[in-house]
Design a protein around this motif. Structure first.
Motif, PDB file in Angstrom:
ATOM      1  N   THR A   4     -38.841  29.050 -15.498  1.00  0.00           N
ATOM      2  CA  THR A   4     -38.910  30.347 -14.833  1.00  0.00           C
ATOM      3  C   THR A   4     -39.773  31.301 -15.644  1.00  0.00           C
ATOM      4  O   THR A   4     -40.177  31.002 -16.778  1.00  0.00           O
ATOM      5  N   ASN A   5     -40.024  32.466 -15.074  1.00  0.00           N
ATOM      6  CA  ASN A   5     -40.709  33.531 -15.810  1.00  0.00           C
ATOM      7  C   ASN A   5     -39.729  34.635 -16.160  1.00  0.00           C
ATOM      8  O   ASN A   5     -40.085  35.823 -16.190  1.00  0.00           O
ATOM      9  N   SER A   6     -38.469  34.273 -16.441  1.00  0.00           N
ATOM     10  CA  SER A   6     -37.439  35.281 -16.676  1.00  0.00           C
ATOM     11  C   SER A   6     -37.769  36.189 -17.856  1.00  0.00           C
ATOM     12  O   SER A   6     -37.482  37.391 -17.821  1.00  0.00           O
ATOM     13  N   THR A   7     -38.368  35.642 -18.906  1.00  0.00           N
ATOM     14  CA  THR A   7     -38.727  36.475 -20.063  1.00  0.00           C
ATOM     15  C   THR A   7     -39.774  37.507 -19.686  1.00  0.00           C
ATOM     16  O   THR A   7     -39.687  38.687 -20.048  1.00  0.00           O
ATOM     17  N   GLU A   8     -40.795  37.070 -18.951  1.00  0.00           N
ATOM     18  CA  GLU A   8     -41.868  37.978 -18.554  1.00  0.00           C
ATOM     19  C   GLU A   8     -41.335  39.091 -17.646  1.00  0.00           C
ATOM     20  O   GLU A   8     -41.606  40.285 -17.861  1.00  0.00           O
ATOM     21  N   ALA A   9     -40.580  38.692 -16.625  1.00  0.00           N
ATOM     22  CA  ALA A   9     -40.060  39.674 -15.681  1.00  0.00           C
ATOM     23  C   ALA A   9     -39.074  40.611 -16.345  1.00  0.00           C
ATOM     24  O   ALA A   9     -39.052  41.824 -16.084  1.00  0.00           O
ATOM     25  N   PHE A  10     -38.263  40.051 -17.223  1.00  0.00           N
ATOM     26  CA  PHE A  10     -37.264  40.838 -17.942  1.00  0.00           C
ATOM     27  C   PHE A  10     -37.901  42.010 -18.674  1.00  0.00           C
ATOM     28  O   PHE A  10     -37.490  43.165 -18.544  1.00  0.00           O
ATOM     29  N   THR A  11     -38.928  41.721 -19.461  1.00  0.00           N
ATOM     30  CA  THR A  11     -39.568  42.772 -20.245  1.00  0.00           C
ATOM     31  C   THR A  11     -40.271  43.776 -19.335  1.00  0.00           C
ATOM     32  O   THR A  11     -40.162  44.994 -19.528  1.00  0.00           O
ATOM     33  N   ALA A  12     -40.982  43.284 -18.341  1.00  0.00           N
ATOM     34  CA  ALA A  12     -41.746  44.164 -17.462  1.00  0.00           C
ATOM     35  C   ALA A  12     -40.830  45.137 -16.720  1.00  0.00           C
ATOM     36  O   ALA A  12     -41.119  46.344 -16.630  1.00  0.00           O
ATOM     37  N   ILE A  13     -39.730  44.632 -16.185  1.00  0.00           N
ATOM     38  CA  ILE A  13     -38.816  45.495 -15.431  1.00  0.00           C
ATOM     39  C   ILE A  13     -38.145  46.500 -16.347  1.00  0.00           C
ATOM     40  O   ILE A  13     -38.069  47.696 -16.042  1.00  0.00           O
ATOM     41  N   ASN A  14     -37.658  46.044 -17.499  1.00  0.00           N
ATOM     42  CA  ASN A  14     -36.987  46.959 -18.422  1.00  0.00           C
ATOM     43  C   ASN A  14     -37.903  48.067 -18.909  1.00  0.00           C
ATOM     44  O   ASN A  14     -37.490  49.224 -19.032  1.00  0.00           O
ATOM     45  N   CYS A  15     -39.156  47.734 -19.203  1.00  0.00           N
ATOM     46  CA  CYS A  15     -40.062  48.752 -19.737  1.00  0.00           C
ATOM     47  C   CYS A  15     -40.394  49.812 -18.696  1.00  0.00           C
ATOM     48  O   CYS A  15     -40.665  50.968 -19.050  1.00  0.00           O
ATOM     49  N   LEU A  16     -40.369  49.445 -17.419  1.00  0.00           N
ATOM     50  CA  LEU A  16     -40.604  50.437 -16.375  1.00  0.00           C
ATOM     51  C   LEU A  16     -39.349  51.236 -16.052  1.00  0.00           C
ATOM     52  O   LEU A  16     -39.436  52.342 -15.508  1.00  0.00           O
ATOM     53  N   ASP A  17     -38.180  50.688 -16.362  1.00  0.00           N
ATOM     54  CA  ASP A  17     -36.934  51.392 -16.059  1.00  0.00           C
ATOM     55  C   ASP A  17     -36.534  52.368 -17.159  1.00  0.00           C
ATOM     56  O   ASP A  17     -36.102  53.483 -16.878  1.00  0.00           O
ATOM     57  N   SER A  18     -36.658  51.953 -18.416  1.00  0.00           N
ATOM     58  CA  SER A  18     -36.263  52.809 -19.532  1.00  0.00           C
ATOM     59  C   SER A  18     -36.795  52.202 -20.817  1.00  0.00           C
ATOM     60  O   SER A  18     -36.330  51.140 -21.239  1.00  0.00           O
ATOM     61  N   ALA A  19     -37.758  52.851 -21.429  1.00  0.00           N
ATOM     62  CA  ALA A  19     -38.471  52.244 -22.551  1.00  0.00           C
ATOM     63  C   ALA A  19     -37.729  52.343 -23.874  1.00  0.00           C
ATOM     64  O   ALA A  19     -37.925  51.524 -24.758  1.00  0.00           O
ATOM     65  N   GLY A  20     -36.880  53.349 -24.065  1.00  0.00           N
ATOM     66  CA  GLY A  20     -36.186  53.521 -25.334  1.00  0.00           C
ATOM     67  C   GLY A  20     -37.038  54.246 -26.355  1.00  0.00           C
ATOM     68  O   GLY A  20     -38.252  54.432 -26.188  1.00  0.00           O
ATOM     69  N   ALA A  21     -36.408  54.654 -27.448  1.00  0.00           N
ATOM     70  CA  ALA A  21     -37.101  55.395 -28.505  1.00  0.00           C
ATOM     71  C   ALA A  21     -38.096  54.493 -29.220  1.00  0.00           C
ATOM     72  O   ALA A  21     -37.828  53.312 -29.457  1.00  0.00           O
ATOM     73  N   THR A  22     -39.253  55.045 -29.585  1.00  0.00           N
ATOM     74  CA  THR A  22     -40.268  54.278 -30.310  1.00  0.00           C
ATOM     75  C   THR A  22     -40.559  54.859 -31.687  1.00  0.00           C
ATOM     76  O   THR A  22     -41.312  54.255 -32.447  1.00  0.00           O
ATOM     77  N   ALA A  67     -45.463  37.022  -9.050  1.00  0.00           N
ATOM     78  CA  ALA A  67     -44.760  37.028 -10.333  1.00  0.00           C
ATOM     79  C   ALA A  67     -45.579  37.640 -11.468  1.00  0.00           C
ATOM     80  O   ALA A  67     -46.813  37.610 -11.464  1.00  0.00           O
ATOM     81  N   VAL A  68     -44.856  38.162 -12.451  1.00  0.00           N
ATOM     82  CA  VAL A  68     -45.455  38.601 -13.710  1.00  0.00           C
ATOM     83  C   VAL A  68     -45.836  37.359 -14.515  1.00  0.00           C
ATOM     84  O   VAL A  68     -45.060  36.417 -14.633  1.00  0.00           O
ATOM     85  N   GLU A  69     -47.043  37.384 -15.061  1.00  0.00           N
ATOM     86  CA  GLU A  69     -47.518  36.291 -15.910  1.00  0.00           C
ATOM     87  C   GLU A  69     -48.015  36.873 -17.222  1.00  0.00           C
ATOM     88  O   GLU A  69     -48.678  37.905 -17.241  1.00  0.00           O
ATOM     89  N   CYS A  70     -47.720  36.190 -18.326  1.00  0.00           N
ATOM     90  CA  CYS A  70     -48.129  36.679 -19.648  1.00  0.00           C
ATOM     91  C   CYS A  70     -48.795  35.557 -20.440  1.00  0.00           C
ATOM     92  O   CYS A  70     -49.966  35.297 -20.262  1.00  0.00           O
TER      93      CYS A  70
END
Length: 526
Positions: free
Chosen positions: A390-408, A164-167
């Motif tokens: 759960t670690n849903s928040t951690e996994a959520f961010t990690a997966i989304n950032c690798l899939d599509s980061a969006g404009a910065t 799991a992703v841990e933060c």
């Protein structure tokens, strides 16, 4: 969703299993107001009878990428667990680009077919970050599926009982999930980016190299490995919300191995992260408007006047929380971020609307936020003792950032945020500036390796709900159009996703396809 009150979270989802849990929890606590006649879905995944035996499965290395044959050919050791289910742990490569990079573990739970077995049915409840293992226990699967399939849920890489992703620790995570930041100012934007950067740094320090390997493509490759390990020539799959992205990605990578796939509450694969945020803002605005209309038709609604006036009163509750957080009976106050979570989580299923009525009545007429806090904690999987289930928040961010980061770029984000607020005046301010979450992520987005059309795949059934807040109906239309073999089925109604919570028309379409291979009519409306 993008919650602008703190570093945003694009594409957030309350999974099918957690919606069931919310309804059960609020009924158990007596929070649902009198007059709500909807039944609360229960656990319908029947544990296997001891006399039931499934057909033997033989893992096969056939089709494995070179160097990964041992992963495909591994034998799983299933043990009794969770009061009548079976659990196993599969080994997957850390990186699907390097067989020598090490390995990770994937947690699996299954319920065995109670009748003549068709094969295995992999399931995913959404997220990203939802537990497929928990979903096998808590999801609503019809009797035809339970008779015909070994229903197998797995926690994707980075999620919960898998490696799991841990933060942050619980205390720091609690603070992170409740902080308010004013994104209308330069100082607020700087503070939000700094907060997101600190979160990303903690994730990298506590997770290691796995943090760069939890993208959806890698999880889809894990699914092909699991297909082989379970002894199936083709993958049969039922995915909800983010799970539709996972299923469509699998079909794109392995079209010839995609068997009967049902994708419920789809995410349009042609959209980027910023377009998804904008679409969700309008989706939640429309769902809230439906709630206000329904509320004002009842006798105990705290929202007065026209529907537009009621929408403004909801916004006033959220704005009050930013200026003066709502006190509760405990030692925590309800910030604007928590108030928004509390409102948003009830919009995933219309059966939860009476709970939102109670929360708003308490906030408006009493000036306290206990119900809003309860709902926000449910959304965030926070336990009463301050720990997180759960670690849903951690996994959520990690997966989304690798899939599509969006404009910065700040100016780009400002322009997009203004457009979102114009389209969704009540809810829109919580969906802008999504790029801040991933602006300082330590790993770049994964390169797409597949064709979204999934040419050559068997028919893929895509289900859309007409007033779905989290995955707007137009996204299901978009996915069905993007897939060469996409078949669109429409549920006319409220709430997020359809199978297991709508009507017999949807249930029959899903179950007849998965069990018998009968493809529903393209354009079927239920």
């Amino acid at each position: 969703m993008n919650f602008a009150a703190r570093p945003p979270r694009p594409q957030s989802d309350v999974s099918a299993a957690r919606r069931t849990g919310l309804l059960a929890a609020v009924v158990g606590l007596g929070l649902v107001l009198a007059g709500c006649t909807a039944e609360t879905p229960g656990k319908t995944a029947t544990p296997v009878d001891e006399a039931t035996t499934a057909a033997p499965t033989t893992p096969s290395a056939a089709g494995a990428p070179e160097g990964f044959e041992d992963f495909y050919a591994q034998d799983l050791e299933w043990t009794d667990c969770r009061g009548g289910y079976e659990c196993a742990t599969a080994t997957a490569p850390l990186s699907w680009d390097d067989a020598e990079a090490g390995s990770i573990e994937l947690a699996l739970v299954r319920t065995r077919a109670t009748g003549q077995k068709v094969g295995s049915l992999l399931v995913n409840p959404g997220g990203p970050g939802g537990s497929g293992a928990d979903f096998v226990e808590n999801g609503s699967f019809g009797e035809p599926l339970r008779e015909s399939f070994d229903i197998v849920g797995f926690d994707p890489r980075g999620v919960q009982d898998s490696t799991a992703v841990e933060c942050y620790d619980d205390e720091a995570k609690d603070e992170y999930l409740s902080e308010d930041v004013d994104l209308s100012t330069d100082d607020g934007l700087e503070a939000a980016r700094a907060s997101a950067a600190a979160w990303a740094e903690a994730c990298a320090a506590n997770t290691g190299e796995l943090l760069g390997e939890v993208d959806t493509q890698s999880a889809a490759k894990d699914m092909d490995m699991l297909r082989a390990v379970l002894g199936d020539e083709q993958l049969h799959y039922l995915g909800f919300s983010y799970g539709t992205s996972l299923g469509a990605t699998y079909a794109g990578l392995f079209p010839e191995r995609a068997g009967r796939l049902v994708l419920d509450g789809a995410i349009d694969p042609t959209l980027d992260a910023d377009e998804i945020s904008a679409g969700q803002a309008v989706g939640f605005e429309n769902a809230l408007r439906a709630f206000v209309t329904d509320c004002q038709a009842g006798a105990d609604c705290p929202l007065t006047g026209s529907v537009d006036a009621g929408m403004q009163q909801v916004r006033d509750v959220l704005d009050r929380a930013a200026d003066r957080p709502y006190p509760t009976s405990g030692d925590r106050d309800v910030t604007q971020t928590l108030a928004f979570y509390g409102v948003a989580v009830t919009l995933y299923a219309e059966q939860s609307w009476p709970v939102l009525t109670q929360a708003l009545d308490e906030a408006i007429n009493v000036g306290t936020g206990d119900t809003l806090l309860y709902l926000a904690d449910f959304y965030n999987d926070r336990n009463a003792d301050g720990s997180f289930a759960t670690n849903s928040t951690e996994a959520f961010t990690a997966i989304n950032c690798l899939d599509s980061a969006g404009a910065t770029d700040i100016e780009t984000m400002r322009a997009e945020a203004a457009e979102i607020e114009e389209a969704a005046p009540t809810m829109g301010s919580f969906f802008g500036y999504g790029g801040l979450s991933c602006a300082d992520w330590p790993y770049p987005p994964a390169e797409q390796e597949y064709d979204v059309a999934a040419s050559g795949a068997d028919p893929i059934v895509v289900i859309g709900t007409t007033n779905d807040p989290a995955t707007p109906y137009v996204w299901s239309e978009g996915m069905a159009d993007a897939l060469d073999s996409g078949v669109l089925v429409t549920y006319e109604g409220e709430g997020h996703t359809a199978y297991g919570r709508s009507n017999d028309c949807i249930a029959d379409a899903v179950e007849e396809y998965l069990v018998e291979g009968t493809v529903p009519e393209d354009g079927l409306t239920c």
